[in-house]
Design a protein around this motif. Structure first.
Motif, PDB file in Angstrom:
ATOM      1  N   ARG A  44       0.904  -1.159  -0.124  1.00 13.28           N
ATOM      2  CA  ARG A  44       0.002  -0.033  -0.060  1.00 13.28           C
ATOM      3  C   ARG A  44       0.745   1.301  -0.079  1.00 13.28           C
ATOM      4  NH1 ARG A  44      -3.617  -3.646  -0.478  1.00 13.28           N
ATOM      5  NH2 ARG A  44      -5.552  -3.515   0.634  1.00 13.28           N
ATOM      6  N   GLN A  45       2.203   1.256   0.705  1.00 14.50           N
ATOM      7  CA  GLN A  45       2.867   2.366   1.023  1.00 14.50           C
ATOM      8  C   GLN A  45       3.493   2.532  -0.586  1.00 14.50           C
ATOM      9  OE1 GLN A  45       6.585   1.788   3.166  1.00 14.50           O
ATOM     10  NE2 GLN A  45       6.615   3.825   3.647  1.00 14.50           N
ATOM     11  N   THR A  67      -5.221   2.506   4.570  1.00 11.74           N
ATOM     12  CA  THR A  67      -3.437   2.357   4.688  1.00 11.74           C
ATOM     13  C   THR A  67      -3.084   3.615   3.642  1.00 11.74           C
ATOM     14  OG1 THR A  67      -3.332   0.047   5.255  1.00 11.74           O
ATOM     15  CG2 THR A  67      -1.435   0.974   4.758  1.00 11.74           C
ATOM     16  N   THR A  68      -3.062   3.504   2.582  1.00  9.04           N
ATOM     17  CA  THR A  68      -2.924   4.696   1.641  1.00  9.04           C
ATOM     18  C   THR A  68      -3.231   6.047   2.124  1.00  9.04           C
ATOM     19  OG1 THR A  68      -3.210   3.174  -0.488  1.00  9.04           O
ATOM     20  CG2 THR A  68      -3.299   5.597  -0.704  1.00  9.04           C
ATOM     21  N   TYR A  69      -4.339   6.198   2.788  1.00 14.23           N
ATOM     22  CA  TYR A  69      -4.602   7.363   3.299  1.00 14.23           C
ATOM     23  C   TYR A  69      -3.669   7.788   4.289  1.00 14.23           C
ATOM     24  CZ  TYR A  69      -7.274  10.667   6.931  1.00 14.23           C
ATOM     25  OH  TYR A  69      -7.454  11.403   7.452  1.00 14.23           O
ATOM     26  N   LEU A  70      -3.378   6.989   5.474  1.00  8.80           N
ATOM     27  CA  LEU A  70      -2.250   7.218   6.120  1.00  8.80           C
ATOM     28  C   LEU A  70      -0.971   7.474   5.589  1.00  8.80           C
ATOM     29  CD1 LEU A  70      -3.190   4.231   8.782  1.00  8.80           C
ATOM     30  CD2 LEU A  70      -3.693   6.934   9.220  1.00  8.80           C
ATOM     31  N   PHE A  71      -0.700   6.894   4.668  1.00  4.93           N
ATOM     32  CA  PHE A  71       0.470   7.310   4.143  1.00  4.93           C
ATOM     33  C   PHE A  71       0.573   8.506   3.367  1.00  4.93           C
ATOM     34  CE2 PHE A  71       1.908   2.519   4.219  1.00  4.93           C
ATOM     35  CZ  PHE A  71       2.718   2.716   5.122  1.00  4.93           C
ATOM     36  N   LEU A  92       3.611   2.557  10.870  1.00  4.40           N
ATOM     37  CA  LEU A  92       4.686   3.722  11.528  1.00  4.40           C
ATOM     38  C   LEU A  92       6.204   2.950  11.006  1.00  4.40           C
ATOM     39  CD1 LEU A  92       5.509   6.558  12.582  1.00  4.40           C
ATOM     40  CD2 LEU A  92       5.734   5.129  14.695  1.00  4.40           C
ATOM     41  N   MET A  93       6.110   1.581  11.324  1.00  7.51           N
ATOM     42  CA  MET A  93       7.326   1.003  10.984  1.00  7.51           C
ATOM     43  C   MET A  93       7.555   1.386   9.505  1.00  7.51           C
ATOM     44  SD  MET A  93       6.619  -2.501  13.359  1.00  7.51           S
ATOM     45  CE  MET A  93       8.283  -3.380  12.582  1.00  7.51           C
ATOM     46  N   ALA A  94       6.715   0.926   8.579  1.00  5.62           N
ATOM     47  CA  ALA A  94       6.842   0.877   7.177  1.00  5.62           C
ATOM     48  C   ALA A  94       7.150   2.133   6.834  1.00  5.62           C
ATOM     49  CB  ALA A  94       5.476   0.372   6.528  1.00  5.62           C
ATOM     50  N   PHE A  95       6.480   3.525   7.532  1.00  6.11           N
ATOM     51  CA  PHE A  95       6.952   4.710   7.050  1.00  6.11           C
ATOM     52  C   PHE A  95       8.402   4.993   7.392  1.00  6.11           C
ATOM     53  CE2 PHE A  95       7.152   9.075   8.258  1.00  6.11           C
ATOM     54  CZ  PHE A  95       6.701   9.784   7.379  1.00  6.11           C
TER      55      PHE A  95
END
Length: 84
Positions: free
Chosen positions: A16-17, A26-30, A74-77
């Motif tokens: 998604r990222q 998830t896209t929205y969060l990123f 957050l980890m992926a970010f």
């Protein structure tokens, strides 16, 4: 818990990222960035605390799952994995 579930979830979050499919939370969060991710992480932490204080096992489980998901976002970010 089977660790492969967390690995599969991490793969979906990373996908998604990268791909940013429309309509994905998830896209929205990123797209909103770190501040939004941190806000959600804080909210979920508070919800775990409240569920625990209420001694509601079902709510504790549900809120902990939300907390882990937002932690993984957050980890992926930050490009982190469980191995880190």
């Amino acid at each position: 818990m089977d660790a492969t579930i967390l690995q599969k979830l991490a793969a979906v979050i990373q996908s998604r990222q990268i791909n940013r499919p429309e309509g994905s939370y998830t896209t929205y969060l990123f797209e909103q960035g770190q501040d939004k991710i941190l806000k959600k992480l804080g909210e979920e932490t508070a919800e775990v605390i409240i569920a625990s204080k209420n001694q509601d096992k079902g709510s504790i489980t549900y809120e902990m799952a939300d907390l882990v998901y937002h932690l993984m976002v957050l980890m992926a970010f930050h490009g982190l994995s469980w191995e880190d």
